[in-house]
Design a protein around this motif. Structure first.
Motif, short mmCIF file in Angstrom:
data_model
loop_
_atom_site.label_atom_id
_atom_site.label_comp_id
_atom_site.label_asym_id
_atom_site.label_seq_id
_atom_site.Cartn_x
_atom_site.Cartn_y
_atom_site.Cartn_z
N ARG A 216 0.88 -1.17 0.00
CA ARG A 216 0.00 0.00 0.00
C ARG A 216 0.92 1.22 0.00
O ARG A 216 1.71 1.40 0.93
CB ARG A 216 -0.88 0.01 1.24
CG ARG A 216 -1.88 1.16 1.29
CD ARG A 216 -2.42 1.34 2.73
NE ARG A 216 -2.97 0.11 3.25
CZ ARG A 216 -4.25 -0.22 3.13
NH1 ARG A 216 -5.09 0.60 2.53
NH2 ARG A 216 -4.70 -1.35 3.65
N GLU A 217 0.83 2.04 -1.02
CA GLU A 217 1.72 3.19 -1.10
C GLU A 217 1.31 4.26 -0.10
O GLU A 217 0.11 4.50 0.12
CB GLU A 217 1.71 3.78 -2.51
CG GLU A 217 2.42 2.91 -3.53
CD GLU A 217 2.72 3.67 -4.81
OE1 GLU A 217 2.14 4.77 -5.00
OE2 GLU A 217 3.51 3.17 -5.63
N PRO A 218 2.27 4.91 0.54
CA PRO A 218 1.93 6.02 1.43
C PRO A 218 1.32 7.17 0.64
O PRO A 218 1.55 7.31 -0.57
CB PRO A 218 3.29 6.42 2.03
CG PRO A 218 4.31 5.90 1.08
CD PRO A 218 3.73 4.67 0.47
N LYS A 219 0.53 7.99 1.32
CA LYS A 219 -0.12 9.11 0.64
C LYS A 219 0.87 10.14 0.15
O LYS A 219 0.61 10.85 -0.82
CB LYS A 219 -1.14 9.75 1.59
CG LYS A 219 -2.30 8.84 1.94
CD LYS A 219 -3.28 9.52 2.89
CE LYS A 219 -4.43 8.60 3.25
NZ LYS A 219 -5.39 9.23 4.19
N ASN A 220 2.01 10.25 0.84
CA ASN A 220 3.02 11.22 0.44
C ASN A 220 3.81 10.66 -0.75
O ASN A 220 4.52 9.66 -0.61
CB ASN A 220 3.97 11.50 1.61
CG ASN A 220 4.93 12.63 1.33
OD1 ASN A 220 5.54 12.69 0.28
ND2 ASN A 220 5.05 13.54 2.28
N PRO A 221 3.73 11.28 -1.94
CA PRO A 221 4.38 10.70 -3.12
C PRO A 221 5.90 10.75 -3.06
O PRO A 221 6.57 9.97 -3.74
CB PRO A 221 3.84 11.56 -4.28
CG PRO A 221 3.46 12.86 -3.64
CD PRO A 221 2.98 12.51 -2.26
#
Length: 303
Positions: free
Chosen positions: A153-158
């Protein structure tokens, strides 16, 4: 949005703190010993716990619910220890991104033969675990020895998402987005081993409210369904940071008589397995997650 536009967006002022943070961790990885990083982590954790207090309430509520036998002073001490584990986990994570394996702390893998046996069977394997603060560095150790893929799951911060994605694609045999159920099923049927942690409760289809440390919690029942659909072995795996700074990764024998025809009983069995391993190093579990939030009507709000 074009790729060039996405790249230029990463340099907006709102992302400067993230860039500075990554630079600081890179410098620490380059110049500080592991004992110095541990001391710095304790200092930063003390400041965060006492002064910033972000998520402190969630951690203390979770600990009080799960360890009712502990006094308020013991809960606070365990909460502070958890923040130390969280901060040190950031040092571990970025070290896993940027440092070669032979520069990381020593580790041992116990029970690798259990996973090797499941791989040799050719039916794929669900590497059943939970969310601990040692997740990233122990993933480096594990994938260096065994072909293990992961759900991510990718973090919200790109800005943070970029190096994390590149790292997981580099070390994992396959990386599957956590929402891609079809991709997960295909990978298991194709013989892959997939790291899978069903311990964070969300009100998804099929989820049930079941005891976790004796407290009603929304519980994922998908593990048994996935095993039944694919024929994959379910192999428990847990890792912890030892007091001497080394790491122990333990792979247990594949679950016997699993799955059954009772999804609730299967999910409760997994909850209890996770509880047993949390108790071995309770400060290292991911207590900042609101585990007891989305339980539905009839359950009191605890946060």
């Amino acid at each position: 949005m074009s790729r060039a536009s996405e790249q230029s967006r990463l340099w907006l002022p709102s992302y400067w703190p993230t860039w500075l943070g990554l630079a600081a961790f890179w410098l620490c990885a380059r110049w500080l010993t592991w004992s110095e990083r541990r001391r710095l982590a304790r200092l930063l954790a003390w400041f965060h716990f006492h002064c910033i207090r972000l998520r402190r309430h969630v951690v203390l509520v979770n600990l009080a619910l799960c360890f009712p036998e502990k006094s308020p002073a013991e809960i606070r001490a365990l909460g502070l220890a958890h923040f130390e584990a969280l901060v040190f986990g950031l040092f571990e994570t970025t070290a896993g991104w940027w440092e070669p394996l032979d520069q990381l702390p020593p580790h041992r893998i116990i029970g690798a033969e259990h996973l090797e046996r499941a791989i040799a069977a050719g039916r794929g394997a669900v590497l059943l675990t939970a969310h601990f603060t040692t997740l990233e560095i122990c993933g480096v150790y594990l994938t260096a020895r065994l072909p293990v893929g992961c759900l991510y799951r990718e973090p919200k911060n790109p800005v943070a998402a970029g190096p994390m994605r590149r790292h997981r694609e580099r070390v994992a045999s396959i990386a599957i987005h956590h929402d891609d159920l079809k991709g997960l099923i295909r990978a298991l049927r194709g013989g892959y081993v997939i790291w899978y942690a069903p311990d964070q409760g969300k009100r998804t289809p099929g989820a049930e409210v079941l005891p976790f440390f004796g407290v009603p919690a929304t519980t994922n029942t998908a593990t048994a369904k996935i095993a039944k659909m694919t024929g994959a072995a379910v192999v428990p795996y847990f890792a912890r940071r030892e007091s001497d700074g080394s790491y122990t990764l333990t792979i247990h024998p594949a679950l016997e008589n699993f799955p059954t025809d009772n999804l609730s009983a299967d999910a409760l069995r997994i909850n209890r397995l996770i509880e047993e391993n949390i108790r071995l190093a309770p400060e290292q579990y991911f207590w900042v997650h609101k585990r007891f939030k989305t339980r539905g009507e009839g359950y009191p709000e605890v946060y």
